[in-house]
Design an enzyme around this catalytic site. Structure first.
Site, PDB file in Angstrom:
ATOM      1  N   ASP A 154       8.026   4.995  -4.329  1.00  0.00           N
ATOM      2  CA  ASP A 154       8.345   5.345  -2.957  1.00  0.00           C
ATOM      3  C   ASP A 154       7.029   5.311  -2.173  1.00  0.00           C
ATOM      4  O   ASP A 154       5.973   5.616  -2.709  1.00  0.00           O
ATOM      5  CB  ASP A 154       8.976   6.741  -2.930  1.00  0.00           C
ATOM      6  CG  ASP A 154       9.534   7.065  -1.567  1.00  0.00           C
ATOM      7  OD1 ASP A 154       9.507   6.185  -0.685  1.00  0.00           O
ATOM      8  OD2 ASP A 154      10.000   8.203  -1.371  1.00  0.00           O
ATOM      9  N   ASP A 209      18.310   7.408  -6.061  1.00  0.00           N
ATOM     10  CA  ASP A 209      17.365   8.288  -6.746  1.00  0.00           C
ATOM     11  C   ASP A 209      17.563   9.682  -6.169  1.00  0.00           C
ATOM     12  O   ASP A 209      18.025   9.828  -5.039  1.00  0.00           O
ATOM     13  CB  ASP A 209      15.904   7.877  -6.501  1.00  0.00           C
ATOM     14  CG  ASP A 209      15.403   8.393  -5.161  1.00  0.00           C
ATOM     15  OD1 ASP A 209      15.714   7.774  -4.129  1.00  0.00           O
ATOM     16  OD2 ASP A 209      14.740   9.455  -5.128  1.00  0.00           O
ATOM     17  N   CYS A 260      30.501  16.255 -23.019  1.00  0.00           N
ATOM     18  CA  CYS A 260      29.177  15.628 -22.998  1.00  0.00           C
ATOM     19  C   CYS A 260      28.664  15.412 -24.420  1.00  0.00           C
ATOM     20  O   CYS A 260      28.757  16.295 -25.267  1.00  0.00           O
ATOM     21  CB  CYS A 260      28.196  16.511 -22.220  1.00  0.00           C
ATOM     22  SG  CYS A 260      26.548  15.807 -22.111  1.00  0.00           S
ATOM     23  N   CYS A 298      25.443  14.606 -25.067  1.00  0.00           N
ATOM     24  CA  CYS A 298      23.972  14.642 -25.068  1.00  0.00           C
ATOM     25  C   CYS A 298      23.474  15.534 -26.204  1.00  0.00           C
ATOM     26  O   CYS A 298      24.212  16.339 -26.760  1.00  0.00           O
ATOM     27  CB  CYS A 298      23.436  15.107 -23.718  1.00  0.00           C
ATOM     28  SG  CYS A 298      23.351  16.886 -23.481  1.00  0.00           S
ATOM     29  N   CYS A 314      24.117  19.326 -25.661  1.00  0.00           N
ATOM     30  CA  CYS A 314      25.497  19.783 -25.852  1.00  0.00           C
ATOM     31  C   CYS A 314      25.926  19.692 -27.320  1.00  0.00           C
ATOM     32  O   CYS A 314      26.813  20.425 -27.749  1.00  0.00           O
ATOM     33  CB  CYS A 314      26.449  18.991 -24.963  1.00  0.00           C
ATOM     34  SG  CYS A 314      26.281  19.446 -23.227  1.00  0.00           S
ATOM     35  N   HIS A 355      20.424  17.531 -20.229  1.00  0.00           N
ATOM     36  CA  HIS A 355      21.878  17.484 -20.034  1.00  0.00           C
ATOM     37  C   HIS A 355      22.233  16.884 -18.668  1.00  0.00           C
ATOM     38  O   HIS A 355      23.105  16.023 -18.569  1.00  0.00           O
ATOM     39  CB  HIS A 355      22.506  18.876 -20.169  1.00  0.00           C
ATOM     40  CG  HIS A 355      23.907  18.895 -19.651  1.00  0.00           C
ATOM     41  ND1 HIS A 355      24.962  18.395 -20.379  1.00  0.00           N
ATOM     42  CD2 HIS A 355      24.402  19.261 -18.451  1.00  0.00           C
ATOM     43  CE1 HIS A 355      26.066  18.468 -19.640  1.00  0.00           C
ATOM     44  NE2 HIS A 355      25.749  18.993 -18.471  1.00  0.00           N
TER      45      HIS A 355
HETATM   46 ZN   LIG Z   1      25.161  17.626 -22.318  1.00  0.00          ZN
END
Ligand SMILES: [Zn+2]
Length: 361
Positions: free
Chosen positions: A85, A256, A294, A296, A299, A325
């Site tokens: 940026d 973004d 989720c 991830c 999780c 997460h």
């Molecule tokens: Zn997660």
């Protein structure tokens, strides 16, 4: 472009560092790293482009240091592409003095005066060596007088032309930025002026600065209709699920936002049921993941009960886990949006996101 569904576009963007899939979301690594997260973790979540900030990097460690290390990608160690940026947003938020020549502000690190011109913003970004550089623009806080918006829009156009004329690196993409606040007429004026300068891509800037979600969407609509279909479109600083889904549906390719990681550090998780404040006492001792849908790492292994405990005794660790997460949530939303464009189910997905994430007002 690979495919479209209504106005939504599924595409690929060829950059110096490689080809990236769109629509895409860029995690924000302001000073070269997403706060609290090893860069490898960000790459493993599937992100292909990392956003860093010229304003901060030019002050510390300096563009020359980064260039000597082999450029931004070598400096950050990110196995992907990069966008810098220009600093227009920081100039606005830090209250710089704007003149025709450029922006004058105090160095946040040592208090010295710094003048940033559009030409220097380009040459600095060439030296830093991101895959995509942004022109220096003049952001306007909202709400504001039409006169102020017009003046900043005109200066943005003049600066864009100056930026364009000094950009020499053919392997680096340079994007123009459309301003005009939430005024549809001014958005059209700005879009025509910036598109007339023929940039590699076009950003919609100056949004998510205090206006309502509906005003943001109106400004996107008013801008997108003037952008050429064969160039990428980047909605700057916007990434909440509602605006992300609608932005994609309106034909935006890139986004973004600091919000997913910022709210994580303040204890809020993005979930399929909406935002979850982990600090709430209902999570105390709870042996459940943040989000049952989720996959991830957090999780898979961490209970809300532990996260709740950490927020009270070790907020940094909780912030790091919630950042993983939330970026995973954001990556999955982008992936679902891509799939929905391919399957022509984008309207259903947007309606689903609306039902959870639309704010009143
Ligand atoms: Zn997660």
């Amino acid at each position: 472009m690979l495919q479209s569904s209504g106005a939504a576009r599924r595409g690929r963007l060829s950059l110096r560092s490689g080809v990236v899939e769109t629509p895409l979301f860029m995690p924000v690594a302001t000073r070269g790293m997403v706060r609290l997260l090893p860069t490898q973790v960000v790459a493993e979540l599937g992100y292909q482009v990392l956003l860093s900030n010229t304003y901060h990097l030019m002050l510390r460690p300096g563009a020359k240091v980064i260039a000597e290390m082999g450029g931004l990608n070598a400096f950050t160690g990110f196995a992907g592409a990069s966008l810098t940026d220009s600093g227009g947003f920081q100039i606005m938020s830090l209250g710089a003095t704007i003149t025709t020549e450029g922006a004058r502000f105090r160095n946040v690190y040592d208090g010295s005066w710094v003048t940033l011109t559009p030409e220097e913003a380009v040459s600095t970004q060439e030296m830093i060596g991101a895959d995509i550089a942004m022109v220096l623009d003049v952001c306007t806080k909202l709400p504001n007088d039409r006169g102020v918006l017009e003046r900043n829009l005109d200066l943005t156009s003049v600066w864009a032309e100056r930026s364009r004329s000094v950009h020499n690196d053919d392997t680096q993409r340079l994007f123009g930025i459309v301003q005009g606040g939430v005024d549809s007429e001014l958005r059209a004026v700005s879009a025509k002026a910036i598109v007339g300068l023929d940039f590699d891509g076009y950003a919609i800037g100056g949004l998510a600065v205090g206006e309502s979600q509906d005003s943001t969407l109106d400004a996107i609509r008013a801008t997108v209709s003037y952008l050429p279909p064969d160039r990428p479109r980047y909605l700057m600083g916007v990434g909440d699920p509602y605006l992300l889904a609608h932005g994609v549906a309106l034909g935006v390719d890139m986004f973004d936002c600091v919000a997913p990681t910022r709210i994580a550090r303040h204890g809020t998780a993005l979930t399929q049921q909406g935002p979850l404040r982990v600090k709430g006492w209902g999570n105390r001792g709870l042996d459940e993941p943040l989000d049952a849908d989720c996959n991830c790492r957090v999780c898979q292994s961490t209970s809300r009960g532990l996260l709740h405990h950490l927020i009270h005794v070790d907020a940094q660790s909780a912030g790091a886990l919630l950042s993983v997460h939330n970026l995973s949530f954001q990556a999955r939303l982008i992936s679902r949006l891509r799939g929905a464009i391919e399957d022509h189910t984008i309207d259903e997905l947007v309606a689903n996101v609306d039902s959870i994430w639309r704010r009143s007002g």
